[in-house]
Design an enzyme around this catalytic site. Structure first.
Site, PDB file in Angstrom:
ATOM      1  N   ASP A 185       7.376   0.992  -4.120  1.00 33.74           N
ATOM      2  CA  ASP A 185       7.031   1.506  -2.866  1.00 33.74           C
ATOM      3  C   ASP A 185       7.551   0.963  -1.619  1.00 33.74           C
ATOM      4  O   ASP A 185       7.148  -0.114  -1.182  1.00 33.74           O
ATOM      5  CB  ASP A 185       5.486   1.824  -3.007  1.00 33.74           C
ATOM      6  CG  ASP A 185       4.864   2.832  -1.639  1.00 33.74           C
ATOM      7  OD1 ASP A 185       5.403   3.573  -1.346  1.00 33.74           O
ATOM      8  OD2 ASP A 185       3.811   2.422  -1.191  1.00 33.74           O
ATOM      9  N   GLU A 279      11.174   6.373  -4.717  1.00 36.64           N
ATOM     10  CA  GLU A 279      10.773   7.677  -3.868  1.00 36.64           C
ATOM     11  C   GLU A 279      11.967   8.092  -3.129  1.00 36.64           C
ATOM     12  O   GLU A 279      12.754   7.294  -2.627  1.00 36.64           O
ATOM     13  CB  GLU A 279       9.595   7.646  -2.905  1.00 36.64           C
ATOM     14  CG  GLU A 279       8.450   7.619  -3.551  1.00 36.64           C
ATOM     15  CD  GLU A 279       7.342   7.475  -2.441  1.00 36.64           C
ATOM     16  OE1 GLU A 279       6.349   8.696  -2.573  1.00 36.64           O
ATOM     17  OE2 GLU A 279       7.056   6.604  -1.690  1.00 36.64           O
ATOM     18  N   CYS A 332      -4.885   8.450  -8.714  1.00 33.79           N
ATOM     19  CA  CYS A 332      -5.284   7.279  -9.432  1.00 33.79           C
ATOM     20  C   CYS A 332      -4.472   7.012 -10.861  1.00 33.79           C
ATOM     21  O   CYS A 332      -4.064   7.937 -11.648  1.00 33.79           O
ATOM     22  CB  CYS A 332      -6.734   7.386  -9.997  1.00 33.79           C
ATOM     23  SG  CYS A 332      -7.231   5.956 -10.933  1.00 33.79           S
ATOM     24  N   CYS A 335      -6.428   6.903 -14.559  1.00 35.76           N
ATOM     25  CA  CYS A 335      -6.855   8.432 -14.984  1.00 35.76           C
ATOM     26  C   CYS A 335      -6.243   9.093 -14.730  1.00 35.76           C
ATOM     27  O   CYS A 335      -6.308  10.434 -15.214  1.00 35.76           O
ATOM     28  CB  CYS A 335      -8.457   8.382 -14.789  1.00 35.76           C
ATOM     29  SG  CYS A 335      -8.862   8.729 -12.992  1.00 35.76           S
ATOM     30  N   CYS A 351     -10.915   5.119  -6.659  1.00 32.82           N
ATOM     31  CA  CYS A 351     -10.916   6.227  -7.432  1.00 32.82           C
ATOM     32  C   CYS A 351     -12.594   6.886  -7.761  1.00 32.82           C
ATOM     33  O   CYS A 351     -13.283   6.266  -8.038  1.00 32.82           O
ATOM     34  CB  CYS A 351     -10.322   6.101  -8.997  1.00 32.82           C
ATOM     35  SG  CYS A 351     -10.414   7.614  -9.643  1.00 32.82           S
ATOM     36  N   CYS A 354     -13.005   7.606 -11.934  1.00 32.26           N
ATOM     37  CA  CYS A 354     -13.362   6.258 -12.806  1.00 32.26           C
ATOM     38  C   CYS A 354     -13.450   4.946 -12.101  1.00 32.26           C
ATOM     39  O   CYS A 354     -13.937   3.955 -12.877  1.00 32.26           O
ATOM     40  CB  CYS A 354     -12.125   6.114 -13.802  1.00 32.26           C
ATOM     41  SG  CYS A 354     -10.614   5.496 -12.703  1.00 32.26           S
ATOM     42  N   ASP A 361      -1.044   0.552  -1.708  1.00 36.11           N
ATOM     43  CA  ASP A 361       0.339   0.773  -1.875  1.00 36.11           C
ATOM     44  C   ASP A 361       0.601   0.049  -3.324  1.00 36.11           C
ATOM     45  O   ASP A 361       1.590   0.833  -4.056  1.00 36.11           O
ATOM     46  CB  ASP A 361       0.871  -0.388  -1.030  1.00 36.11           C
ATOM     47  CG  ASP A 361       0.899  -0.047   0.487  1.00 36.11           C
ATOM     48  OD1 ASP A 361       0.721   1.037   0.560  1.00 36.11           O
ATOM     49  OD2 ASP A 361       0.852  -0.962   1.311  1.00 36.11           O
TER      50      ASP A 361
END
Length: 380
Positions: A185, A279, A332, A335, A351, A354, A361
């Protein structure tokens, strides 16, 4: 065979410097001359020039009395000028760049390219043999591998000379498999956040040099205004020229520091990981944000991705680019629950499904890795 470029600083004598500047001027004249003829031909006949026409015209120009001085420099460099013009128009028609413009002698960077024919470009000890220039001293920082194809001689605004040598090298040996993959990232505070939790610090080369650069630029502005007030030609103002080179040296140092950082980081990642997931960032669009444009330009994301791609191609690694609209910071990684967009001020991801809690990041980089591996499985 893949191509690899080597860049060295050269130390030409005064006579060699004069010939380099002369070649720059002659190549610029040839480029501008054919661009003007191209524009005229297109207006009158609806079509431009081709390679054959320009080659014949250049030969005639060397025989004419008013342009016989073109014979004083490397003929291959002159031919490369109209080849560059043809390439510029091809890119324009493919909508890759704007319409070709006339070259200016005021451009801070001047360069010309020549090809290796009959071994007229070679390494002789700590000197480099170049067409028309003969043997030129250079800083031999590494050994050149492969067959030399062409060389580009460049003069920078700092008053330094460089040569870039393009070589055709044997196929690179693929690096040994590590069976590891990573998601990256890219950011501003930290240059890169890896899915394994590692953070790569943003060196902020421009910020570190900014105060000194501002001070030197103010001196340059004062000397410019003084010369303008006295009605003097800037080329004859030695103090202005010294200050201009001092500013250019600072900018050059920043560029070299950034280039060195990107090369070392990209090489380290290619050596350690078989698959690298990134990305597909819209850097051009992000630069329109005037509050962040300076910081985004300083980190050079697009240059970093470019280096990763060609090094991965050399050494048998894979680069997976995921869609720029993939909500990596909203999902997340544990999950798969999507919580939606959260304020940028919240740097810790929690999250709601969960209860997983970790840095925002790092969660995004893990999601980039998961999505990249999914896309890799879909590839044939």
């Amino acid at each position: 065979m893949p191509h690899q470029a080597y860049k060295f600083r050269i130390y030409p004598t005064k006579d060699q410097q004069a010939l380099i500047h002369q070649t720059h001027g002659h190549c610029r004249f040839v480029y501008n001359h054919f661009l003007e003829l191209w524009n005229t031909s297109y207006k009158e006949e609806g079509k431009g020039l081709n390679r054959s026409i320009m080659s014949k015209m250049l030969t005639k120009m060397k025989k004419q009395d008013d342009t016989a001085w073109l014979r004083n420099v490397d003929s291959v460099a002159l031919q490369a000028s109209y080849e560059n013009l043809i390439d510029a128009f091809q890119r324009f028609f493919q909508k890759q760049n704007n319409y070709p413009r006339f070259k200016s002698k005021k451009n801070p960077v001047q360069s010309y390219t020549t090809k290796n024919t009959n071994n007229n470009i070679a390494i002789v000890g700590n000197q480099m043999k170049l067409p028309k220039l003969g043997l030129v001293k250079f800083a031999k920082s590494c050994d050149i591998e492969g067959r030399i194809m062409r060389a580009t001689i460049k003069y920078n605004a700092s008053g330094t000379f460089y040569v870039s040598v393009q070589c055709e090298v044997p196929n690179f040996k693929p690096l040994p498999q590590t069976n590891e993959a990573v998601g990256i990232d890219l950011g501003i505070t930290d240059f890169a956040i890896l899915s394994n939790g590692r953070r790569v610090d943003n060196q902020r080369f421009t910020d570190k040099m900014e105060q000194k650069l501002k001070r030197e630029q103010r001196k340059l502005s004062r000397r410019y205004e003084q010369a303008k007030k006295e009605g003097r030609d800037l080329r004859a103002c030695m103090n202005y020229q010294k200050q201009r080179r001092r500013v250019a040296c600072l900018r050059e140092r920043v560029a070299f520091q950034r280039e060195d950082f990107l090369n070392k980081l990209s090489t380290a990642l290619i050596r350690h990981y078989d698959v690298i997931c990134l990305e597909d960032l819209n850097t051009k669009g992000m630069l329109k944000n005037h509050k962040l444009a300076k910081a985004i330009a300083d980190v050079s994301w697009s240059e970093f991705v470019t280096k990763l791609k060609y090094k991965a191609k050399w050494f048998g690694r894979k680069i997976i680019e995921i869609d720029r609209f993939f909500p990596s910071s909203q999902i997340c990684h544990a999950c798969g629950h999507r919580d939606g967009k959260k304020p940028l001020a919240i740097r810790v991801w929690t999250c709601s499904s969960c209860g997983t809690t970790l840095d925002r990041d790092i969660n995004a980089s893990k999601n980039i890795l998961i999505e990249g591996l999914r896309l890799l499985k879909q590839q044939p």
